[in-house]
Design an enzyme around this catalytic site. Structure first.
Site, PDB file in Angstrom:
ATOM      1  N   GLY A 146       0.827  -1.194   0.000  1.00 43.55           N
ATOM      2  CA  GLY A 146       0.000   0.000   0.000  1.00 43.55           C
ATOM      3  C   GLY A 146       0.865   1.248   0.000  1.00 43.55           C
ATOM      4  O   GLY A 146       1.607   1.491  -0.926  1.00 43.55           O
ATOM      5  N   CYS A 147       0.821   2.007   1.061  1.00 45.28           N
ATOM      6  CA  CYS A 147       1.562   3.253   1.299  1.00 45.28           C
ATOM      7  C   CYS A 147       0.687   4.470   1.026  1.00 45.28           C
ATOM      8  O   CYS A 147      -0.126   4.486   0.104  1.00 45.28           O
ATOM      9  CB  CYS A 147       2.855   3.356   0.516  1.00 45.28           C
ATOM     10  SG  CYS A 147       4.029   2.031   0.842  1.00 45.28           S
ATOM     11  N   SER A 148       0.875   5.473   1.857  1.00 47.92           N
ATOM     12  CA  SER A 148       0.171   6.750   1.745  1.00 47.92           C
ATOM     13  C   SER A 148       1.150   7.856   2.083  1.00 47.92           C
ATOM     14  O   SER A 148       2.050   7.665   2.903  1.00 47.92           O
ATOM     15  CB  SER A 148      -1.003   6.815   2.737  1.00 47.92           C
ATOM     16  OG  SER A 148      -1.847   5.697   2.643  1.00 47.92           O
TER      17      SER A 148
END
Length: 342
Positions: free
Chosen positions: A8-10
């Site tokens: 994912g990652c944000s």
């Protein structure tokens, strides 16, 4: 142990009232790439064969590939901050290099841009005129990533490798997650035009039903861990959350905002080993102080390194990313009230 390609990652850019522009990200995966540590590379570092770093930079990364440092995100001594996030299913890199440009592996782009650029404008110029981000593997794979950067002026840019070429979104919103691309994610915010920070009044269907709880203004915000849902939540918080006055307040509050998009261990299961994707670490940086901060899943103690001091030393430096849980025992601290009072 297999490293997931479904990470994912944000990331989120923000600002403290007196502390300047801030940038932070969650790193969501099921395990860390080999040799991952907080890494400082000084100005003058030679990499990629014949390239030389103009600026010192620090971030989380690996030196597992000889001659090609890899940072997943970081800040440089000019206050440029940014990183790479997964762009699964959409990333497309050319097989040939544009004439007059240097080939650049996607996994080496973050460090190269931090090493060579002082601003978002320079990032755009390097990408348009000097390099071709090509389908070149590092660590045995070509990562499917896109990038976000913010500079000392507060300007943000999103860079996405598409089949038709490199898409560069200047003056970006300051939020990026994963697929689909940034234009779609931004347009999708129209589906949440009614959410707000202010509580709502009595229910329209029965006016005698007055809310008995707070937070009704945000009704309709998605709560899952998908990329579109995380984008919407972070955009909402970036719009309404209070940024704090000083850098310390700003960083503390930015890290709190990123928790709203973090993956709890066990909530996102993969058909892989290890079987769960979760937020391995959260990192943040300040363009003004050039400090790089981080926490990990198991230790919420905020640690940081000071880039200007590292630049003064002028030598490669590495710091352990992970740490044991860190609890503060204050049993023996002075009592807030006299012991004879109840």
């Amino acid at each position: 142990m297999k490293r997931s390609q479904e990470m994912g990652c944000s990331c989120l850019s923000w600002a403290a009232e007196e502390g300047g522009p801030l940038w932070g990200r969650n790193f969501d995966l099921n395990c860390l790439p080999p040799d991952t540590q907080v890494t400082f590379l000084p100005p003058g570092t030679v990499y990629g064969g014949a390239l030389t770093a103009r600026w010192g930079a620090v971030g989380v990364g690996t030196l597992a590939v000889p001659g090609m440092p890899m940072l997943y995100e970081g800040v440089n001594q000019m206050g440029l901050m940014g990183g790479q996030l997964n762009y699964r299913g959409f990333a497309h890199y050319p097989e040939t290099v544009r004439p007059g440009t240097v080939p650049l592996p996607p996994g080496g782009a973050v460090y190269h841009l931090l090493a060579r650029c002082a601003s978002v404008a320079e990032v755009v110029e390097v990408l348009e005129r000097e390099v071709t981000i090509a389908a070149l593997p590092l660590l045995g794979a070509v990562p499917t990533v896109h990038w976000a950067f913010t500079d000392g002026t507060g300007e943000s840019v999103v860079i996405e490798p598409e089949a038709e070429g490199l898409r560069i979104c200047r003056d970006a919103l300051g939020v990026m997650t994963n697929s689909p691309g940034y234009p779609w994610q931004r347009t999708n915010l129209l589906n949440y035009a009614a959410v707000r920070d202010l509580d709502r009044g009595p229910a329209a269907l029965a006016e005698d039903l007055v809310p008995c709880f707070s937070g009704t203004g945000g009704q309709g915000l998605p709560g899952d861990w998908s990329s579109p849902s995380r984008f919407v939540r972070l955009a909402f918080l970036r719009r309404y959350a209070q940024p704090g006055r000083t850098e310390a307040e700003g960083i503390a509050r930015l890290l709190r905002l990123l928790q709203s998009a973090a993956f709890p261990l066990g909530a996102v299961r993969l058909e892989e080993d290890p079987p769960w994707e979760y937020t391995l670490y959260t990192a943040a940086a300040c363009a003004r102080s050039r400090r790089f901060y981080w926490t990990t899943y198991h230790s919420q103690r905020v640690r940081y390194v000071d880039l200007p001091r590292l630049v003064e030393r002028g030598v490669l430096a590495r710091f352990p990313l992970e740490a044991e849980p860190d609890f503060l025992d204050i049993t023996e601290a002075p009592l807030a009230f006299p012991s004879d009072r109840v």
